[in-house]
Write a protein that holds these residues in place. Structure first.
Motif, PDB file in Angstrom:
ATOM      1  N   ARG A 174       0.813  -1.223   0.000  1.00  0.00           N
ATOM      2  CA  ARG A 174       0.000   0.000   0.000  1.00  0.00           C
ATOM      3  C   ARG A 174       0.839   1.263   0.000  1.00  0.00           C
ATOM      4  N   ARG A 175       2.154   1.120   0.035  1.00  0.00           N
ATOM      5  CA  ARG A 175       3.025   2.292   0.139  1.00  0.00           C
ATOM      6  C   ARG A 175       2.842   3.244  -1.042  1.00  0.00           C
ATOM      7  N   ASN A 176       2.825   2.704  -2.273  1.00  0.00           N
ATOM      8  CA  ASN A 176       2.647   3.565  -3.448  1.00  0.00           C
ATOM      9  C   ASN A 176       1.324   4.316  -3.387  1.00  0.00           C
ATOM     10  N   TYR A 177       0.283   3.625  -2.998  1.00  0.00           N
ATOM     11  CA  TYR A 177      -1.033   4.252  -2.885  1.00  0.00           C
ATOM     12  C   TYR A 177      -1.002   5.392  -1.870  1.00  0.00           C
ATOM     13  N   GLU A 178      -0.436   5.129  -0.697  1.00  0.00           N
ATOM     14  CA  GLU A 178      -0.391   6.144   0.361  1.00  0.00           C
ATOM     15  C   GLU A 178       0.495   7.323  -0.040  1.00  0.00           C
ATOM     16  N   GLU A 179       1.587   7.069  -0.756  1.00  0.00           N
ATOM     17  CA  GLU A 179       2.453   8.158  -1.213  1.00  0.00           C
ATOM     18  C   GLU A 179       1.717   9.053  -2.209  1.00  0.00           C
ATOM     19  N   LYS A 180       0.972   8.448  -3.133  1.00  0.00           N
ATOM     20  CA  LYS A 180       0.202   9.229  -4.093  1.00  0.00           C
ATOM     21  C   LYS A 180      -0.864  10.055  -3.385  1.00  0.00           C
ATOM     22  N   ARG A 181      -1.509   9.436  -2.430  1.00  0.00           N
ATOM     23  CA  ARG A 181      -2.565  10.131  -1.687  1.00  0.00           C
ATOM     24  C   ARG A 181      -1.991  11.310  -0.892  1.00  0.00           C
ATOM     25  N   ALA A 182      -0.833  11.088  -0.269  1.00  0.00           N
ATOM     26  CA  ALA A 182      -0.189  12.144   0.520  1.00  0.00           C
ATOM     27  C   ALA A 182       0.192  13.319  -0.378  1.00  0.00           C
ATOM     28  N   SER A 183       0.767  13.026  -1.538  1.00  0.00           N
ATOM     29  CA  SER A 183       1.170  14.111  -2.433  1.00  0.00           C
ATOM     30  C   SER A 183      -0.050  14.825  -3.001  1.00  0.00           C
ATOM     31  N   LYS A 184      -1.110  14.084  -3.269  1.00  0.00           N
ATOM     32  CA  LYS A 184      -2.343  14.681  -3.780  1.00  0.00           C
ATOM     33  C   LYS A 184      -2.950  15.643  -2.763  1.00  0.00           C
ATOM     34  N   LEU A 185      -2.846  15.285  -1.490  1.00  0.00           N
ATOM     35  CA  LEU A 185      -3.393  16.129  -0.426  1.00  0.00           C
ATOM     36  C   LEU A 185      -2.447  17.253  -0.010  1.00  0.00           C
ATOM     37  N   GLY A 186      -1.255  17.296  -0.614  1.00  0.00           N
ATOM     38  CA  GLY A 186      -0.347  18.408  -0.385  1.00  0.00           C
ATOM     39  C   GLY A 186       0.667  18.211   0.723  1.00  0.00           C
ATOM     40  N   PHE A 187       0.906  17.003   1.154  1.00  0.00           N
ATOM     41  CA  PHE A 187       1.890  16.743   2.202  1.00  0.00           C
ATOM     42  C   PHE A 187       3.268  16.567   1.569  1.00  0.00           C
ATOM     43  N   ALA A 188       4.287  17.081   2.250  1.00  0.00           N
ATOM     44  CA  ALA A 188       5.654  17.019   1.739  1.00  0.00           C
ATOM     45  C   ALA A 188       6.226  15.613   1.831  1.00  0.00           C
ATOM     46  N   SER A 189       5.766  14.845   2.811  1.00  0.00           N
ATOM     47  CA  SER A 189       6.299  13.492   2.977  1.00  0.00           C
ATOM     48  C   SER A 189       5.215  12.563   3.504  1.00  0.00           C
ATOM     49  N   LEU A 190       5.510  11.288   3.402  1.00  0.00           N
ATOM     50  CA  LEU A 190       4.595  10.276   3.915  1.00  0.00           C
ATOM     51  C   LEU A 190       4.480  10.393   5.436  1.00  0.00           C
ATOM     52  N   TYR A 191       5.579  10.757   6.075  1.00  0.00           N
ATOM     53  CA  TYR A 191       5.596  10.932   7.526  1.00  0.00           C
ATOM     54  C   TYR A 191       4.604  12.029   7.939  1.00  0.00           C
ATOM     55  N   ASP A 192       4.646  13.177   7.243  1.00  0.00           N
ATOM     56  CA  ASP A 192       3.737  14.278   7.566  1.00  0.00           C
ATOM     57  C   ASP A 192       2.273  13.867   7.387  1.00  0.00           C
ATOM     58  N   TYR A 193       2.023  13.086   6.345  1.00  0.00           N
ATOM     59  CA  TYR A 193       0.670  12.611   6.062  1.00  0.00           C
ATOM     60  C   TYR A 193       0.143  11.758   7.205  1.00  0.00           C
ATOM     61  N   PHE A 194       0.948  10.790   7.664  1.00  0.00           N
ATOM     62  CA  PHE A 194       0.485   9.922   8.743  1.00  0.00           C
ATOM     63  C   PHE A 194       0.424  10.666  10.075  1.00  0.00           C
ATOM     64  N   GLU A 195       1.295  11.619  10.270  1.00  0.00           N
ATOM     65  CA  GLU A 195       1.254  12.423  11.497  1.00  0.00           C
ATOM     66  C   GLU A 195      -0.070  13.180  11.559  1.00  0.00           C
ATOM     67  N   ASP A 196      -0.462  13.780  10.448  1.00  0.00           N
ATOM     68  CA  ASP A 196      -1.726  14.505  10.388  1.00  0.00           C
ATOM     69  C   ASP A 196      -2.908  13.557  10.588  1.00  0.00           C
ATOM     70  N   LYS A 197      -2.825  12.388   9.992  1.00  0.00           N
ATOM     71  CA  LYS A 197      -3.887  11.391  10.102  1.00  0.00           C
ATOM     72  C   LYS A 197      -4.089  10.969  11.563  1.00  0.00           C
TER      73      LYS A 197
END
Length: 73
Positions: free
Chosen positions: A16-39
């Motif tokens: 699921r890493r590719n999916y989550e990376e695409k989703r994070a970039s689509k939502l405007g997060f600089a990194s996957l870490y920032d995306y999960f931190e916000d989540k």
């Protein structure tokens, strides 16, 4: 300092890493870490709000002191 919980989540993504990376970039997060931190922060806030609502509901549901009737009315 990085949160170890987030690091573990990222390590365990596997397929699921590719999916989550695409989703994070689509939502405007600089990194996957920032995306999960916000989540995680959003989940914590939602739980806190739910607890506040439950506490408010408990205080509303408590029976108030019933008025004693004198028996003449």
């Amino acid at each position: 300092m990085q949160n170890q919980e987030i690091v573990k989540i990222i390590e365990n993504l596997k397929g699921r890493r590719n999916y989550e990376e695409k989703r994070a970039s689509k939502l405007g997060f600089a990194s996957l870490y920032d995306y999960f931190e916000d989540k995680i922060l959003k989940k914590q806030k939602a739980l806190e709000e739910e607890q506040k609502e439950l506490e408010a509901a408990k205080t509303d549901d408590q029976p108030k002191a019933a008025k004693k009737s004198c028996g003449c009315c």
